[in-house]
Design a protein around this motif. Structure first.
Motif: not given
Lengths: 353, 353
Positions: A203-204, A207-208, A213-215, A217-218
Motif C-alpha cells: 500500500t505504501m 501510494y508513494w 490515493d490510499l483507498v 492503493a489498498f
C-alpha cells in the motif's frame, strides 16, 4: 492451487526416528521398563535404509532442505524461460510498456500467480497459447512452492520467534517442546504478521511511487494478493514493476499459505476434540471384548492402545489386518509371539531357499 | 485457496465404526478368534455418542450430506448479498454493462472466484472496498466448497461410474471394495473428464455466442479457469453472462479440485512406498527389543502392530504415551491388563467419590 498440507514436514518427521523431545516419561507406576516402541538409537537412520533400498528415493524422501533447493531451482528455470519467451515475442504483447526484459519478467510473474491484471496482454495467437502454457505450469509451480518451500521458510522463522520469546524461560528442550505443542498456532501467527507487513509495504509503495490515493492503493493490494487483478490499477512505472516482481510472488503465496494454515488449525481443533472424546469415554465390557485381539479374556496395554487409536481414527482396520498377516508370516514357530528363535528360523529358511 | 484435503470424508469415515467392506479375513492360521479391534455392532454409533456428549458437535462431526447443504446455503447467501450490494451501487461500477441484476451476479462470481476480468470495475471508494470484502470472503467460501462439497459431488459420481464399469462383474461388495482401493484414482479420472468437458463447453460457447475465433475462445477459457482473467476477452453479451455465472463457478472449482486430487495421488503414492518398505524390511533383534513394550522378551501381535504402525508414520510416540498413561489409570488392580474387575472397581470408586 495444489494442496499438500504439511506433506513434506510430515514425511520429514515420520522418517526421523530420533526420540521426540516432548516424549513424556510415562512409566510413572514403574511397571513398564520402556514403553517406547520407537526404534532405538543403534538402528540405522531409515532415510539411509530407504535410500539404499529404493532407487531415486532420495528425491522422494528427501528432507526439507533439498526440496527447498529443488523448488528454488524450478522457480529460477521457470522465470528464466518465461522471461526469454516473452522478451522474444515482446512485439506481440500489447499494453503499457516500460523496459523489454523487465516487462517480460513482470508479465511472467503476473501470469504464474494468476493475478492477470491485463495491463499487458498477449495479442497474437502464439503469445496467447504461450500464456496458457505458462499459467498452467505456473499454477503447478505455485502449488509446489506452497507444499514444500513456503512451510519450510515459515518453520525457520518460527524457531527464531519461539527462541526469542522463551529466551529467559528455558533451554533448547523447552523451546522444541513448546514448538511441537503449538506448531500450527505459531505458524499461523507468523504468516499473519508477514501478510500484514506485505499489505502495508504494498500500500505504501503504491501510494508513494505509483501516486495512487490510499483507498486505490489498498484496493490494488487486495486485488493483487487475492490474485483477482481487475487491472484498473496496477504497476505502471519501471520502479513499480521491479518492486511488483518480488512483492506479487511473496504476497500471493503468503495469502495462500495463510488459508492453508487456517484449514490446518481447523483440522487440528477437530482432531483434538475427537481425541478428548475418546480419552474421556468410559470403557464398557463390550469395548473390552472388542479390544481383546487374542481373545484371552483380558486387554493388554498394546491391545488397548490399538483399540483407542482406531477409535481416534488414526489407524484403520486395513492397517491392522495387513500387519496381522505379516505377523503370522513372521511367527514361524507359531508360538503366538515373535522371539529370537523366529528370527533364526527365518534366516535359516532364507539360506535354504 | 483454503485447503482441507479429504478432511470431511476422512472424518466421516473415521466416525463410522461399521466393519469396512474390504476387511480381509486375516485369521488364516486360525490362531486368533477375532483379530478385529473394531467396536462391535452392538456399540452405539459414535456419532450419536459424540452428539450426546459435546454440544454443537453435530455440526462439527456432521456427515457429508449436511455439510453439503451448509455450503450450498452459504453460497446462496453470499451470491444473494453480493448481487444486492453490487446492484445498489451499479452506478459506481464502470465498464460494459448489459442488465442490472445480471451484471451484479456476474461481477460477484468474477470477483469471488478471483478471475477478475476487469470488464466491470468498481470506480468509487465504496465499491472498491466492497470488492475487497467480497474477494476475501469469496476465497474463504471457495475453500469451503473445495473442502466439503466438491469432493462429495465427485464421490457420488464415482459410485455411479464404478457401478457401471463393474455391472457384469460383481455385486455391491465388489463395487465398494474396488472403490475403497482405487478411490483417489477414480476421483482423479472423473475430475479430469469433467474438466475437459467444461473446457470444451466454454470454448464452443465463446466461439458461437461471443463470436470469438477458436484460439481466442480457448485462450479466454484458460485465462478464466485458472482465474488469471486478463480481461481482454470476456463475456460481453447478456446470454454470455448468464452462461458465465454457472460456468465460471463450476470450472474454476473443478480445476482447483483437479490440483487437489493430483496432490492427493502423489501423497498416496509416497505412503504406499513407505508401507511397502516397512512391510518388506526384515525384523532384526534390535527391532524385536524396541517393539517389546512390556519387556517380557517376546513381541506379541499387538506390540508388533504398534511398532510397525509407528515405522509407517501412521502414529506418533506422543499418541502411544498418552494412551499408555490412560491405560495405567484404568488398570486399577495393577494386573498389567484390563479386565471386567477393573471396570467394576472403576464403577464402585465413581459411586463413592
Amino acid at each position: 492451487m495444489a494442496n499438500a498440507e504439511g506433506e513434506q514436514p510430515l514425511l520429514g518427521r515420520l522418517l526421523d526416528p530420533s526420540p521426540q523431545p516432548n516424549q513424556k516419561q510415562t512409566n510413572k507406576k514403574g511397571r513398564f521398563r520402556r514403553c517406547r516402541s520407537a526404534p532405538s538409537v543403534d538402528v540405522p537412520h531409515p532415510e539411509k535404509i530407504v535410500g539404499g533400498l529404493l532407487p531415486g528415493s532420495q528425491i522422494i524422501f528427501g528432507d526439507l532442505h533439498p526440496s527447498f533447493v529443488q523448488v528454488a531451482t524450478l522457480l529460477t528455470i521457470y522465470l528464466g524461460a518465461g522471461t526469454i519467451c516473452f522478451f522474444v515475442v515482446r512485439n506481440q504483447i500489447g499494453g503499457g510498456k516500460t523496459n523489454g526484459i523487465l516487462d517480460a519478467v513482470y508479465f511472467c510473474v503476473v501470469t504464474m500467480t494468476t493475478v492477470g491484471y491485463g495491463d499487458l496482454v498477449p495479442n497474437s495467437p502464439l503469445t496467447k497459447l504461450l500464456a496458457c502454457a505458462f499459467v498452467f505450469s505456473g499454477m503447478a509451480l505455485v502449488g509446489l512452492i506452497l507444499s514444500k518451500a513456503a512451510d519450510y521458510l515459515v518453520e525457520k522463522q518460527e524457531m527464531l520467534l519461539v527462541k526469542s520469546l522463551l529466551r529467559h524461560k528455558g533451554g533448547e528442550r523447552e523451546i522444541v517442546k513448546e514448538l511441537e505443542t503449538n506448531r500450527v498456532k505459531y505458524k499461523f501467527v507468523l504468516i499473519l504478521i508477514l501478510l500484514l507487513l506485505l499489505i502495508i509495504a504494498g500500500t505504501m509503495f503504491l501510494y508513494w511511487y505509483e501516486k495512487l490515493d490510499l483507498v486505490d492503493a489498498f484496493y490494488c493490494v487486495c486485488s493483487t494478493i487475492t490474485t483477482l487483478g481487475y487491472g484498473d490499477k496496477s504497476f505502471s512505472t519501471k520502479m513499480g514493476r521491479v518492486f511488483a516482481v518480488f512483492w506479487i510472488l511473496a504476497s500471493t503465496i503468503c495469502l495462500a499459505q495463510f488459508f492453508l494454515y487456517l484449514a490446518e488449525l481447523n483440522t487440528e481443533r477437530r482432531q483434538h476434540l475427537l481425541v478428548h472424546w475418546v480419552l474421556n469415554k468410559a470403557m464398557t465390557s463390550t469395548d473390552l471384548e472388542a479390544a481383546d485381539l487374542d481373545s484371552d479374556g483380558v486387554v493388554s496395554a498394546p491391545e488397548f492402545i490399538i483399540y483407542k487409536l482406531k477409535e481416534m481414527g488414526k489407524i484403520k482396520q486395513e492397517d491392522i489386518d495387513l500387519l496381522m498377516e505379516e505377523f503370522e508370516d513372521l511367527d514361524i514357530d507359531q508360538s503366538g509371539t515373535l522371539s529370537i528363535s523366529d528370527l533364526k528360523l527365518a534366516q535359516s529358511s532364507q539360506r535354504w531357499s
